[in-house]
Design a protein around this motif. Structure first.
Motif, PDB file in Angstrom:
ATOM      1  N   VAL A   1      47.329  47.360  37.514  1.00  0.00           N
ATOM      2  CA  VAL A   1      46.189  46.525  37.142  1.00  0.00           C
ATOM      3  C   VAL A   1      46.198  46.376  35.628  1.00  0.00           C
ATOM      4  O   VAL A   1      46.140  47.370  34.898  1.00  0.00           O
ATOM      5  CB  VAL A   1      44.860  47.151  37.603  1.00  0.00           C
ATOM      6  N   VAL A   2      46.265  45.128  35.151  1.00  0.00           N
ATOM      7  CA  VAL A   2      46.495  44.857  33.733  1.00  0.00           C
ATOM      8  C   VAL A   2      45.317  44.109  33.122  1.00  0.00           C
ATOM      9  O   VAL A   2      44.940  43.027  33.588  1.00  0.00           O
ATOM     10  CB  VAL A   2      47.777  44.020  33.533  1.00  0.00           C
ATOM     11  N   ASP A   3      44.763  44.688  32.074  1.00  0.00           N
ATOM     12  CA  ASP A   3      43.767  44.007  31.247  1.00  0.00           C
ATOM     13  C   ASP A   3      44.510  43.342  30.099  1.00  0.00           C
ATOM     14  O   ASP A   3      44.901  43.991  29.141  1.00  0.00           O
ATOM     15  CB  ASP A   3      42.754  45.029  30.735  1.00  0.00           C
TER      16      ASP A   3
ATOM     17  N   VAL B   1      46.439  40.986  37.314  1.00  0.00           N
ATOM     18  CA  VAL B   1      46.538  40.706  35.887  1.00  0.00           C
ATOM     19  C   VAL B   1      45.381  39.829  35.447  1.00  0.00           C
ATOM     20  O   VAL B   1      45.221  38.704  35.939  1.00  0.00           O
ATOM     21  CB  VAL B   1      47.871  40.003  35.535  1.00  0.00           C
ATOM     22  N   ASP B   2      44.566  40.351  34.521  1.00  0.00           N
ATOM     23  CA  ASP B   2      43.555  39.504  33.893  1.00  0.00           C
ATOM     24  C   ASP B   2      44.247  38.773  32.750  1.00  0.00           C
ATOM     25  O   ASP B   2      44.100  39.094  31.582  1.00  0.00           O
ATOM     26  CB  ASP B   2      42.385  40.339  33.383  1.00  0.00           C
ATOM     27  N   GLY B   3      45.026  37.794  33.135  1.00  0.00           N
ATOM     28  CA  GLY B   3      45.882  37.023  32.252  1.00  0.00           C
ATOM     29  C   GLY B   3      46.703  36.092  33.126  1.00  0.00           C
ATOM     30  O   GLY B   3      46.364  35.863  34.295  1.00  0.00           O
ATOM     31  N   ALA B   4      47.787  35.584  32.592  1.00  0.00           N
ATOM     32  CA  ALA B   4      48.580  34.587  33.317  1.00  0.00           C
ATOM     33  C   ALA B   4      49.822  35.197  33.954  1.00  0.00           C
ATOM     34  O   ALA B   4      50.348  36.221  33.501  1.00  0.00           O
ATOM     35  CB  ALA B   4      48.982  33.453  32.381  1.00  0.00           C
ATOM     36  N   ALA B   5      50.283  34.536  35.005  1.00  0.00           N
ATOM     37  CA  ALA B   5      51.565  34.831  35.640  1.00  0.00           C
ATOM     38  C   ALA B   5      52.409  33.564  35.597  1.00  0.00           C
ATOM     39  O   ALA B   5      51.918  32.483  35.276  1.00  0.00           O
ATOM     40  CB  ALA B   5      51.358  35.286  37.078  1.00  0.00           C
TER      41      ALA B   5
ATOM     42  N   PRO C   1      51.404  41.118  47.224  1.00  0.00           N
ATOM     43  CA  PRO C   1      50.120  40.728  46.623  1.00  0.00           C
ATOM     44  C   PRO C   1      50.178  40.645  45.099  1.00  0.00           C
ATOM     45  O   PRO C   1      50.486  41.625  44.421  1.00  0.00           O
ATOM     46  CB  PRO C   1      49.164  41.823  47.081  1.00  0.00           C
ATOM     47  N   VAL C   2      49.860  39.469  44.578  1.00  0.00           N
ATOM     48  CA  VAL C   2      49.777  39.241  43.138  1.00  0.00           C
ATOM     49  C   VAL C   2      48.489  38.468  42.861  1.00  0.00           C
ATOM     50  O   VAL C   2      48.258  37.412  43.451  1.00  0.00           O
ATOM     51  CB  VAL C   2      50.980  38.446  42.598  1.00  0.00           C
ATOM     52  N   TYR C   3      47.666  38.992  41.965  1.00  0.00           N
ATOM     53  CA  TYR C   3      46.417  38.344  41.572  1.00  0.00           C
ATOM     54  C   TYR C   3      46.455  38.123  40.068  1.00  0.00           C
ATOM     55  O   TYR C   3      46.854  39.007  39.307  1.00  0.00           O
ATOM     56  CB  TYR C   3      45.209  39.211  41.925  1.00  0.00           C
ATOM     57  N   ALA C   4      46.057  36.949  39.620  1.00  0.00           N
ATOM     58  CA  ALA C   4      46.059  36.640  38.189  1.00  0.00           C
ATOM     59  C   ALA C   4      44.939  35.661  37.884  1.00  0.00           C
ATOM     60  O   ALA C   4      44.371  35.025  38.780  1.00  0.00           O
ATOM     61  CB  ALA C   4      47.406  36.058  37.759  1.00  0.00           C
ATOM     62  N   ALA C   5      44.637  35.547  36.586  1.00  0.00           N
ATOM     63  CA  ALA C   5      43.573  34.640  36.154  1.00  0.00           C
ATOM     64  C   ALA C   5      44.071  33.212  36.000  1.00  0.00           C
ATOM     65  O   ALA C   5      43.270  32.286  35.896  1.00  0.00           O
ATOM     66  CB  ALA C   5      42.970  35.126  34.843  1.00  0.00           C
TER      67      ALA C   5
ATOM     68  N   VAL D   1      38.851  44.050  34.109  1.00  0.00           N
ATOM     69  CA  VAL D   1      39.564  42.845  34.528  1.00  0.00           C
ATOM     70  C   VAL D   1      38.564  41.905  35.188  1.00  0.00           C
ATOM     71  O   VAL D   1      37.919  42.263  36.168  1.00  0.00           O
ATOM     72  CB  VAL D   1      40.740  43.147  35.481  1.00  0.00           C
ATOM     73  N   GLY D   2      38.407  40.738  34.612  1.00  0.00           N
ATOM     74  CA  GLY D   2      37.464  39.774  35.169  1.00  0.00           C
ATOM     75  C   GLY D   2      36.059  40.313  35.269  1.00  0.00           C
ATOM     76  O   GLY D   2      35.316  39.979  36.188  1.00  0.00           O
ATOM     77  N   GLY D   3      35.669  41.184  34.318  1.00  0.00           N
ATOM     78  CA  GLY D   3      34.334  41.762  34.338  1.00  0.00           C
ATOM     79  C   GLY D   3      34.187  42.976  35.237  1.00  0.00           C
ATOM     80  O   GLY D   3      33.095  43.533  35.350  1.00  0.00           O
TER      81      GLY D   3
END
Length: 223
Positions: A84-86, A114-118, A130-134, A155-157
């Motif tokens: 999990v990445v901030d 990732v609270d960021g881009a992929a 599973p991959v989640y990104a902003a 991450v995302g609050g």
């Protein structure tokens, strides 16, 4: 220690049986039983084709646009971890892509947030890892640091601590603190059973809808 470079190697992890139990419950139901305020990750969307995840949080605080410490986290990962990445929510440069995701998966990682881009969306969206990104950006990351591993992040609050149980499905992702996890599991399982019974009533045409009008009357509404 150089300021901004920190790696905490020892952190607690939830029992695998507990993690597996949460993996069988939709995030929406878990969120309902967390008061709909502690779970979140607003803006983090699934990039993979389908499927869910449940694992222990391996947290990373990265400088926006830089993934040096994400690579190091993948090296340190244990089977069953979720990285999990901030990254500050910055979408200028992608923090992860097909290569890093593939490597993390080979290390036993069960998901990445990732609270960021992929980037490499075609590859990520074709798979079930599973991959989640902003967001998404074709621009690649820098690899200079600084960054920190296994520290509290946001991450995302949503606050995520190392070792939290991280659960995700196509509705999104949430973090479950170790304190109270057993009680939360029991409440979520009870709601899951209740909703399964309601679905049977809907199919049979016997779902009691009297609560709708009762609630309206309680709020002063009359036909």
């Amino acid at each position: 220690m150089k300021l901004g470079y920190r790696i905490v190697r020892d952190c607690g992890r939830a029992d695998r049986t507990l993690v597996d139990a949460f993996s069988r419950i939709p995030t929406a139901i878990i969120s309902d039983n967390m008061g709909r305020m502690f779970a979140g990750g607003a803006g983090l969307r699934p990039l993979h084709r389908s499927g869910g995840m449940a694992g222990n949080a391996l947290t990373v605080r990265a400088r926006p646009g830089d993934n040096l410490m994400v690579h190091k986290a993948a090296d340190l990962a244990r089977e069953g971890d979720v990285i999990v990445v901030d990254a500050g929510g910055d979408l200028t440069n992608a923090i992860i892509g097909e290569l890093l995701v593939s490597y993390a998966r080979s290390r036993g990682v069960v998901g990445m947030v990732v609270d960021g881009a992929a980037r490499d969306l075609d590859a990520l969206s074709a798979g079930s890892f599973p991959v989640y990104a902003a967001g998404v950006s074709h621009r690649g990351p820098y690899k200079d640091g600084p960054g920190e591993i296994n520290v509290p992040i946001s991450v995302g609050g949503m606050v995520v601590n190392p070792g939290d149980i991280v659960v995700g499905d196509m509705d999104g992702v949430l973090a479950i603190p170790a304190d109270g996890a057993q009680a939360l599991l029991a409440a979520a399982q009870a709601q899951q059973a209740k909703e399964a019974a309601i679905l049977k009533d809907i199919e049979a045409g016997t779902w009691d809808r009297s609560w709708v009008d009762a609630t309206l009357r309680a709020n002063g509404f009359t036909d």
